[in-house]
Design a protein around this motif. Structure first.
Motif, PDB file in Angstrom:
ATOM      1  N   ALA A 201      -1.089 -67.450 -36.788  1.00 12.94           N
ATOM      2  CA  ALA A 201      -2.018 -66.585 -36.471  1.00 12.94           C
ATOM      3  C   ALA A 201      -3.197 -67.142 -36.235  1.00 12.94           C
ATOM      4  CB  ALA A 201      -2.329 -65.622 -37.619  1.00 12.94           C
ATOM      5  N   THR A 227       0.556 -64.154 -33.606  1.00 15.47           N
ATOM      6  CA  THR A 227      -0.444 -63.091 -33.451  1.00 15.47           C
ATOM      7  C   THR A 227      -2.001 -63.802 -33.126  1.00 15.47           C
ATOM      8  OG1 THR A 227       0.614 -61.326 -34.914  1.00 15.47           O
ATOM      9  CG2 THR A 227      -1.722 -60.936 -34.277  1.00 15.47           C
ATOM     10  N   SER A 241      -1.865 -55.442 -28.510  1.00 19.05           N
ATOM     11  CA  SER A 241      -0.643 -54.835 -29.171  1.00 19.05           C
ATOM     12  C   SER A 241      -0.997 -53.818 -30.208  1.00 19.05           C
ATOM     13  CB  SER A 241       0.186 -56.149 -29.620  1.00 19.05           C
ATOM     14  OG  SER A 241       0.405 -56.994 -28.858  1.00 19.05           O
ATOM     15  N   LEU A 255      -5.494 -57.052 -31.843  1.00 17.66           N
ATOM     16  CA  LEU A 255      -4.376 -57.982 -32.193  1.00 17.66           C
ATOM     17  C   LEU A 255      -3.530 -58.004 -30.868  1.00 17.66           C
ATOM     18  CD1 LEU A 255      -5.141 -56.346 -34.918  1.00 17.66           C
ATOM     19  CD2 LEU A 255      -3.217 -57.546 -35.899  1.00 17.66           C
ATOM     20  N   TRP A 256      -3.047 -59.237 -30.624  1.00 18.84           N
ATOM     21  CA  TRP A 256      -1.941 -59.356 -29.390  1.00 18.84           C
ATOM     22  C   TRP A 256      -0.879 -60.086 -30.150  1.00 18.84           C
ATOM     23  CZ3 TRP A 256      -7.096 -59.547 -28.916  1.00 18.84           C
ATOM     24  CH2 TRP A 256      -7.505 -58.661 -27.838  1.00 18.84           C
ATOM     25  N   ASP A 257       0.356 -59.552 -30.176  1.00 21.73           N
ATOM     26  CA  ASP A 257       1.431 -59.883 -30.768  1.00 21.73           C
ATOM     27  C   ASP A 257       2.336 -60.791 -29.527  1.00 21.73           C
ATOM     28  OD1 ASP A 257       1.113 -59.148 -33.201  1.00 21.73           O
ATOM     29  OD2 ASP A 257       1.617 -57.180 -32.461  1.00 21.73           O
TER      30      ASP A 257
END
Length: 258
Positions: A201, A227, A241, A255-257
């Motif tokens: 992360a 993430t 996301s 958040l971008w997964d």
């Protein structure tokens, strides 16, 4: 260590352009003052500062810098005049300059000022991280280190790191970790030199000016299942996301997964 910026990159920085504009405006100011004196106008230091500020304002508008740079361009000569009237010893100015240099370092180039996040954000990130397995997490632009130290305390099985370009905040956070015997690690340098593939992360509370570049790096390097977190600032053209709402009217955590 931090990567040396290119001359072209330095010249594109708004703060550097604003400084060059003041230098360019000065000989024009002298010309206007000379003509004003020849025409019989009373020339004072306030008049010179106003002329310098007006010319700098015009150049700043021509260069299409942000609105606040126009205000700075106009107000800078007036601020210098006011400071000169206070008769502050030069040593005081030197101490203030050195302190601000160590605190902000290359903010003029990165356009990323010091943004403290706060405990509510830390708790939201902690709740959003995967549970039940060790993680490696980095805070990009870690400032005084509170986020990294708190999450390291909550997740002792994981490894939390921070990277900070400015020397003074980095030193402060590094000493905090040493004095509290935390496993948290703080790096002084530029996040662009990191490999995001090493992390599960990445957390960032930076500035809209760099979010697109940060996302491009993350999308290129981060491994599947990792993430990217961004507090407050979204990324143009890249819907997150997930969105975590911390309070009704305040900034959100995006958040971008991958």
């Amino acid at each position: 260590m931090a990567r040396a910026p290119s001359p072209a990159g330095i010249l594109r920085a708004p703060a550097v352009q604003a400084l060059l504009i003041q230098a360019l405006a000065f000989p024009l100011t002298l010309g206007v003052v000379y003509l004003s004196a020849r025409a019989g106008f009373t020339v004072s230091y306030l008049y010179v500062a106003l002329v310098q500020g007006a010319i700098a304002l015009g150049f700043t508008w021509w260069r299409r810098l942000a609105v606040w740079w126009r205000a700075i361009g106009f107000g800078f000569p007036l601020a210098l005049l006011a400071a000169s009237l206070l008769a502050i010893p030069p040593a005081v100015f030197l101490v203030i300059f050195l302190f601000l240099l160590l605190l902000y370092w290359s903010t003029y180039r990165t356009q990323v000022p010091y943004y403290p996040s706060g405990r509510r954000v830390w708790e939201a990130v902690a709740a959003s991280l995967p549970q039940g397995r060790p993680l490696r997490v980095i805070d990009v632009g870690s400032g005084l280190g509170g986020f990294v130290l708190e999450l390291q305390r909550q997740r002792p099985e994981s490894r939390f790191e921070g990277i900070e370009l400015a020397p003074l905040p980095w030193l402060y956070s590094h000493l905090r970790a040493r004095l509290t015997r935390s496993k948290a690690r703080f790096i002084r340098g530029d996040y662009e030199n990191l490999n995001f593939a090493d992390y599960d992360a990445v957390f960032a509370y930076l500035s809209p000016a760099v979010m697109t570049e940060l996302y491009i790096k993350a999308a290129r390097e981060m491994k599947p299942g990792s993430t990217l977190f961004s507090y407050e600032f979204v990324i143009a053209g890249q819907p997150p996301s997930r969105i975590v709402t911390l309070n009704t009217d305040g900034p959100k955590l995006y958040l971008w997964d991958f």
